[in-house]
Write a protein that holds these residues in place. Structure first.
Motif, short mmCIF file in Angstrom:
data_model
loop_
_atom_site.label_atom_id
_atom_site.label_comp_id
_atom_site.label_asym_id
_atom_site.label_seq_id
_atom_site.Cartn_x
_atom_site.Cartn_y
_atom_site.Cartn_z
N MET A 3 12.37 -31.94 -29.49
CA MET A 3 12.38 -32.74 -30.71
C MET A 3 11.06 -33.47 -30.90
O MET A 3 10.45 -33.44 -31.99
N VAL A 4 10.59 -34.15 -29.84
CA VAL A 4 9.35 -34.91 -29.95
C VAL A 4 8.18 -33.99 -30.27
O VAL A 4 7.37 -34.26 -31.17
N ALA A 5 8.08 -32.88 -29.54
CA ALA A 5 6.98 -31.94 -29.77
C ALA A 5 7.11 -31.28 -31.14
O ALA A 5 6.12 -31.15 -31.87
N GLY A 6 8.30 -30.87 -31.50
CA GLY A 6 8.51 -30.17 -32.77
C GLY A 6 8.22 -31.05 -33.97
O GLY A 6 7.57 -30.60 -34.94
N LEU A 7 8.67 -32.31 -33.91
CA LEU A 7 8.39 -33.22 -35.02
C LEU A 7 6.90 -33.50 -35.14
O LEU A 7 6.37 -33.61 -36.26
N ALA A 8 6.22 -33.63 -34.01
CA ALA A 8 4.77 -33.87 -34.06
C ALA A 8 4.04 -32.68 -34.67
O ALA A 8 3.15 -32.84 -35.52
N ILE A 9 4.40 -31.48 -34.23
CA ILE A 9 3.77 -30.27 -34.77
C ILE A 9 4.04 -30.15 -36.27
O ILE A 9 3.13 -29.87 -37.06
N LEU A 10 5.29 -30.36 -36.67
CA LEU A 10 5.64 -30.27 -38.09
C LEU A 10 4.87 -31.29 -38.92
O LEU A 10 4.34 -30.98 -40.00
N ALA A 11 4.80 -32.53 -38.41
CA ALA A 11 4.07 -33.57 -39.15
C ALA A 11 2.60 -33.21 -39.31
O ALA A 11 2.01 -33.40 -40.39
N LEU A 12 2.00 -32.66 -38.27
CA LEU A 12 0.58 -32.28 -38.36
C LEU A 12 0.36 -31.10 -39.29
O LEU A 12 -0.64 -31.04 -40.02
N LEU A 13 1.29 -30.15 -39.30
CA LEU A 13 1.16 -29.02 -40.22
C LEU A 13 1.24 -29.48 -41.67
O LEU A 13 0.50 -29.00 -42.54
N VAL A 14 2.13 -30.42 -41.93
CA VAL A 14 2.24 -30.95 -43.30
C VAL A 14 1.00 -31.77 -43.65
O VAL A 14 0.48 -31.68 -44.77
N TRP A 15 0.52 -32.54 -42.68
CA TRP A 15 -0.61 -33.44 -42.92
C TRP A 15 -1.91 -32.67 -43.08
O TRP A 15 -2.69 -32.92 -44.01
N GLU A 16 -2.16 -31.70 -42.19
CA GLU A 16 -3.48 -31.05 -42.14
C GLU A 16 -3.51 -29.65 -42.75
O GLU A 16 -4.56 -29.19 -43.17
N ARG A 17 -2.37 -28.96 -42.71
CA ARG A 17 -2.28 -27.57 -43.17
C ARG A 17 -3.29 -26.67 -42.43
O ARG A 17 -3.93 -25.81 -43.01
N LYS A 18 -3.40 -26.91 -41.11
CA LYS A 18 -4.30 -26.12 -40.27
C LYS A 18 -3.56 -25.70 -39.01
O LYS A 18 -3.59 -26.39 -37.98
N PRO A 19 -2.88 -24.55 -39.04
CA PRO A 19 -2.06 -24.14 -37.89
C PRO A 19 -2.83 -23.42 -36.80
O PRO A 19 -2.25 -23.07 -35.76
N GLY A 20 -4.12 -23.19 -36.98
CA GLY A 20 -4.85 -22.34 -36.05
C GLY A 20 -4.83 -22.83 -34.60
O GLY A 20 -4.83 -22.02 -33.66
N TRP A 21 -4.82 -24.14 -34.40
CA TRP A 21 -4.88 -24.67 -33.04
C TRP A 21 -3.63 -24.35 -32.23
O TRP A 21 -3.63 -24.44 -31.00
N LEU A 22 -2.57 -23.95 -32.90
CA LEU A 22 -1.31 -23.63 -32.23
C LEU A 22 -1.27 -22.19 -31.72
O LEU A 22 -0.32 -21.81 -31.02
N ARG A 23 -2.29 -21.39 -32.05
CA ARG A 23 -2.24 -19.96 -31.72
C ARG A 23 -2.02 -19.68 -30.23
O ARG A 23 -1.28 -18.77 -29.88
N PRO A 24 -2.64 -20.44 -29.30
CA PRO A 24 -2.40 -20.14 -27.87
C PRO A 24 -0.94 -20.26 -27.44
O PRO A 24 -0.55 -19.68 -26.42
N LEU A 25 -0.13 -20.98 -28.22
CA LEU A 25 1.29 -21.10 -27.86
C LEU A 25 2.02 -19.77 -27.98
O LEU A 25 3.11 -19.61 -27.43
N LEU A 26 1.42 -18.82 -28.71
CA LEU A 26 2.04 -17.50 -28.86
C LEU A 26 1.80 -16.60 -27.66
O LEU A 26 2.34 -15.49 -27.60
N PHE A 27 0.99 -17.04 -26.71
CA PHE A 27 0.76 -16.27 -25.48
C PHE A 27 2.10 -16.03 -24.80
O PHE A 27 2.77 -16.95 -24.37
N TRP A 28 2.50 -14.78 -24.69
CA TRP A 28 3.89 -14.42 -24.41
C TRP A 28 4.47 -14.94 -23.09
O TRP A 28 5.68 -15.25 -23.03
N PRO A 29 3.69 -15.12 -22.00
CA PRO A 29 4.34 -15.64 -20.78
C PRO A 29 4.90 -17.05 -20.94
O PRO A 29 5.83 -17.43 -20.22
N GLY A 30 4.34 -17.83 -21.86
CA GLY A 30 4.79 -19.22 -22.02
C GLY A 30 6.25 -19.34 -22.40
O GLY A 30 7.04 -19.96 -21.67
#
Length: 549
Positions: A188-215
């Motif tokens: 919840m804490v992480a998800g709300l922070a990510i959502l708030a930043l996406l709405v605020w900045e509209r720059k999702p590129g920094w999240l791309r490493p989270l798609l690294f499949w072993p994670g």
């Protein structure tokens, strides 16, 4: 100060401060009611039965929180104690580790966007803060949850400042650990922070490493094996009860009388964030103007901190169920803002320092009152209470003087000392000496004395004092009953046994009172205060049927 915290020394100092602050109560305070004693008793039963899938308190399924903290407690208690004796300190060590993880995670996050000295100040103040260190000395979920959540959020912050797959893996592992410890809070804490930043900045590129499949796979491997096993073992009851019986009522009503109006957590902030409250207002004053430089690293970090704090804080304030520790997963972000305040407080307007001092003084009054109450009202030592309060007052006054003189290093060191001083005075002196608050262990000692004198090492116990700490003190087989059931339970018992009557719960049914007196050969009284219910009581401990074998 730069030389002192160079290299790895900063990490060791912060970890040592967090450990020292948490450990001040680990060996001295009795098992606390009700949550801590439920956790340690359920862990004890895992060790007794060898069943590490289902969670039970006596015969009752405890389908509330996931198994993570029970497993960690089972490791420390199983390795460091014996079947014959399992002191509560062994169950508290995972919480100490959680507090250390949270403090180090705070430092890691700070080093990504502020000076090393400011990051050290933030993490050190967080390490000795009232809420983190107090939870770090209690055997339940919240300190470890704070550690997992803080490290997960620090990894996210690292991703925003050039981090890569390694940081993403840290995030996923900590997310999995957070879920295994306390369900949805870390996501919840992480998800709300990510959502708030996406709405605020509209720059999702920094999240791309989270798609690294072993994670995601690692996170799933941490959570799913046990979740599948417990669902099978309980015929699907675990999730139904965890969500429908435990979580949902917290979101819709004040569960177990723990209700509160919105603003509750803000009102307790000056107490629970001590001592970093002394730098928090200057921190916000220094941070917010920096948002204007939208492309700077500090502006990106401040937006992240605000996204970490504000959405989750709103959720905690809107939840009808209120407990002081709920916002702990966002306290590291507040401490980081306080670190900015420490770095800039000599240059911030006077009103910001005066406001923080005022808030710090308000919190200090409450904290000193707690020391005095525990020491004077509940059976402690008035002399020691006066000495303890005087030490805390002097430390706090020294902090204020250093702040007003703009002596940054001195203010930081004195604030750390003030935080540690309160933990020592409260958790090593005041509470352990307040015997009225320690009913269960005193009752257990009375039972041991009575049965030992009668020549019987162990007898069954029936009690209308229904606090979980009594079960942990006396053993799993202790039978908790309501007062109106106690007479029949006494009559049905054979052989020597002990009954414990909670006079605050006793009714005026003379027939039940006469039944309780059946076969009594020794009777002792244990007066005290049941803080779970907020009432004074006397426990009457009776040994029955001494002559029966």
């Amino acid at each position: 100060m730069a030389d002192l915290i160079s290299g790895q020394r900063a990490w060791w100092i912060i970890g040592a401060l967090a450990a020292l602050a948490a450990l001040t109560g680990v060996f001295t305070i009795q098992p606390l009611d009700r949550d801590e004693s439920r956790y340690v008793q359920a862990t004890t039963q895992m060790l007794e039965t060898g069943d590490f899938v289902e969670i039970r308190f006596q015969d009752e399924a405890r389908n509330k929180k996931p198994v993570g903290i029970y497993w960690l407690q089972a490791v420390t208690a199983g390795l460091l104690t014996s079947d014959a004796e399992r002191p509560v300190w062994a169950y508290r060590l995972p919480s100490v580790l959680g507090a250390i993880m949270a403090a180090l995670g705070c430092f890691w996050a700070g080093t990504r966007f502020m000076s090393r000295e400011a990051a050290f100040a933030a993490a050190s103040l967080f390490a000795v803060s009232i809420l983190l260190a107090s939870e770090g000395g209690i055997a339940k979920t919240d300190a470890m949850l704070s550690g997992a959540t803080t490290l997960a959020m620090a990894a996210l912050l690292a991703l925003r400042h050039g981090g890569g797959r390694r940081d993403a893996l840290v995030f996923w592992v900590m997310l999995g650990l957070g879920v295994l410890v306390k369900g949805p809070v870390t996501p919840m804490v992480a998800g709300l922070a990510i959502l708030a930043l996406l709405v605020w900045e509209r720059k999702p590129g920094w999240l791309r490493p989270l798609l690294f499949w072993p994670g995601p796979i690692l996170a799933a491997l941490i959570v799913l094996p046990w979740l599948i096993a417990v669902q099978l073992a309980t015929d699907g009851e675990f999730l139904r009860e965890a969500i429908g019986v435990d979580l949902a009522p917290r979101l819709t009503s004040g569960l177990e009388t723990h209700g509160g109006m919105p603003g509750y957590h803000l009102l307790t902030l000056s107490v629970l964030s001590f001592p970093f409250i002394f730098f928090l207002v200057p921190g916000f004053r220094a941070a917010l103007p920096g948002l204007r430089d939208t492309n700077s690293d500090q502006a990106k970090a401040i937006r992240f901190l605000l996204a970490w704090i504000i959405p989750s804080w709103i959720v905690f304030e809107l939840m009808p169920t209120k407990l002081p520790h709920y916002p702990l997963p966002v306290y590291a972000a507040l401490a980081l803002i306080a670190g900015l305040g420490w770095q800039a407080f000599s240059a911030t307007p006077l009103w910001t320092r005066l406001t923080s001092i005022t808030l710090g003084l308000l919190g200090s009054v409450v904290l000193i009152a707690l020391i005095l109450a525990a020491s004077i009202v509940y059976g402690g030592s008035p002399v020691l209470a006066g000495i303890a309060a005087a030490i805390c007052v002097m430390a706090i006054l020294a902090v204020i003087i250093a702040i007003m003189r703009k002596q940054g290093t001195a203010a930081l060191m004195l604030a750390i000392f003030a935080g540690l001083s309160w933990h020592v005075q409260m958790r090593m002196v005041a509470v352990p000496l307040a015997q009225d608050l320690n009913l269960s262990e005193r009752a257990a000692q009375t039972v041991a004395d009575m049965t030992g004198q009668s020549g019987r090492d162990a007898v069954s116990v029936i009690s209308s004092y229904n606090e979980p700490s009594l079960v942990f003190a006396l053993g799993t087989e202790t039978r908790l009953v309501a007062f109106d059931e106690m007479g029949d339970a006494v009559i049905a018992q054979s052989g020597a046994f002990v009954s414990i009557e909670d006079t605050a719960r006793s009714g005026d049914d003379m027939a039940t009172l006469e039944q309780i007196e059946t076969g009594v050969c020794e009777r002792r009284e244990v007066p005290g205060y049941n803080y779970s219910r907020g009432e004074e009581t006397v426990l009457i401990v009776r040994l029955h049927n001494c002559e029966q074998g």
